[in-house]
Design a protein around this motif. Structure first.
Motif, PDB file in Angstrom:
ATOM      1  N   MET A 322       0.815  -1.206   0.000  1.00 26.15           N
ATOM      2  CA  MET A 322       0.000   0.000   0.000  1.00 26.15           C
ATOM      3  C   MET A 322       0.853   1.262   0.000  1.00 26.15           C
ATOM      4  N   LYS A 323       1.937   1.242   0.768  1.00 28.50           N
ATOM      5  CA  LYS A 323       2.808   2.411   0.825  1.00 28.50           C
ATOM      6  C   LYS A 323       3.499   2.648  -0.516  1.00 28.50           C
ATOM      7  N   LEU A 324       3.987   1.586  -1.136  1.00 29.17           N
ATOM      8  CA  LEU A 324       4.634   1.710  -2.439  1.00 29.17           C
ATOM      9  C   LEU A 324       3.645   2.184  -3.493  1.00 29.17           C
ATOM     10  N   ALA A 325       2.406   1.700  -3.415  1.00 29.93           N
ATOM     11  CA  ALA A 325       1.386   2.132  -4.376  1.00 29.93           C
ATOM     12  C   ALA A 325       1.034   3.599  -4.180  1.00 29.93           C
ATOM     13  N   ARG A 326       0.982   4.031  -2.931  1.00 28.79           N
ATOM     14  CA  ARG A 326       0.580   5.406  -2.627  1.00 28.79           C
ATOM     15  C   ARG A 326       1.677   6.410  -2.963  1.00 28.79           C
TER      16      ARG A 326
END
Length: 371
Positions: A322-326
């Motif tokens: 999720m962090k990498l996507a955000r």
């Protein structure tokens, strides 16, 4: 961001990189999720569960790889997947590059940003994405070892727990980390006599306290390892040096002195193994014998229990997904030191020192090559 989840191609690899719950969270956050057809089926996550939460089912792996900004997998790509690599691709998966020079070559040539689960660090320096699979593999090591000890599978015909009037089997565990501790829990549960060997005296004290003295502890040196190996019915290798090739602590000469029909389970095999006679095997053909000793050296052991393993793994990996996507890879690497530790290849540079040492390659710290 477009996140792609291809079907795993490694032999009998039945886990999947994102569950329907994870897909739902990504879709609700505004991202697009591409799932290759039947990618989650063997983990008991059918396509319709992904579709119900807004993910798109894609019929061919090529379309997943070519359209995604980030690929989320479980195991390292195999050679047939290398042609999917490209410069703007973020690959988030277990890589275990130390013994895999060909894969390293492909990642560097195509300038893939490869972030390895096994080297991502948390705030206290732990390995949060390696831990859940080490727990599974440690517990499985005793289960498969006990099965391999059966006579029909080439073993000595020893029941680990023994019975009244008959002594239990001897289990020797090398390495007192996550794998070793979980192996000890299951081995003790069977009623076996358990010995653990480690180089860290403080860890041996902790093991003694955790198990109330029921695990016999030995300091790691060649003499103690050889003696314990000769007594063992089941020898479990669980040594880890993060990202690096595992040291060969049990030599060929030691294996030659072991009991005929004894069993070795080398859980460290995906990092090259800590047993000199060990070489990678698959779930299709999991064992072989050397000097009458059965070796089980499957590199993706947790795939034997894919539903449990996928849930355990994605519980840990999803916050990072999720962090990498955000944020995107570049910002995430810059803002999160733990993710930066996970970067093994970046823009054609090898950025993890232990892998470089194992392959005798040039190394550049991520801070030197990351904008």
């Amino acid at each position: 961001m477009i996140i792609g989840v291809p079907k795993e191609l490694k032999d009998h690899e039945s886990r999947v990189g994102i569950t329907p719950a994870g897909a739902r969270a990504l879709v609700e956050a505004g991202h697009k999720v591409l799932i290759e057809k039947d990618a989650g089926a063997l983990s008991s996550f059918p396509d319709d569960e992904y579709q119900a939460v807004g993910a798109e089912i894609v019929g061919e792996a090529y379309h997943v790889w070519s359209n995604a900004n980030m690929i989320v997998k479980v195991k390292e790509p195999i050679p047939s997947e290398y042609y999917h690599f490209r410069k703007d691709l973020l690959l988030f998966t277990y890589l275990h590059l130390a013994p895999l020079r060909e894969l390293t070559d492909a990642l560097l040539e195509k300038k893939v940003t490869g972030i390895a689960y096994e080297t991502v660090r948390d705030r206290v320096g732990g390995l949060p994405l390696l831990t859940p699979m080490s727990e599974v593999a440690g517990r499985l090591s005793v289960q498969v070892g006990a099965t391999c000890l059966e006579k029909e599978r080439g073993g000595r015909g020893v029941l680990l727990g023994g019975v009244p009037g008959v002594p239990p089997g001897n289990v020797c565990i090398i390495g007192g980390g996550i794998v070793g501790t979980n192996a000890a829990k299951i081995a003790l549960g069977t009623g076996a006599k358990v010995t653990m060997i480690d180089l860290n005296l403080n860890r041996l004290r902790e093991i003694d306290d955790i198990f109330g003295g029921r695990v016999h502890t030995l300091y790691s040196n060649a003499y103690n390892i050889e003696k314990a190996a000769m007594e063992a019915d089941l020898l479990i290798g669980g040594v880890l040096i993060p990202g690096a090739a595992a040291p060969k602590l049990v030599t060929k000469a030691m294996v030659a002195k072991m009991k005929k029909g004894a069993v070795i389970v080398d859980v460290a095999i995906d990092q090259g193994g800590c047993i000199e006679t060990a070489h990678p095997t698959t779930h299709t053909d999991p064992t072989y014998e050397v000097n009458g000793v059965v070796h089980y050296c499957v590199t993706n052991m947790p795939a034997a229990v894919p539903n449990t393993s996928t849930l355990a793994l994605t519980n840990a990996t999803f916050p990072y997904v999720m962090k990498l996507a955000r944020l995107g890879a570049n910002v995430a690497i810059r803002e999160d030191a733990g993710i930066a530790e996970g970067v093994n290849t970046f823009n054609g540079f090898l950025t993890y020192k232990a892998v470089a040492q194992a392959q005798n390659r040039e190394y550049k710290a991520i801070s030197q090559v990351h904008p």
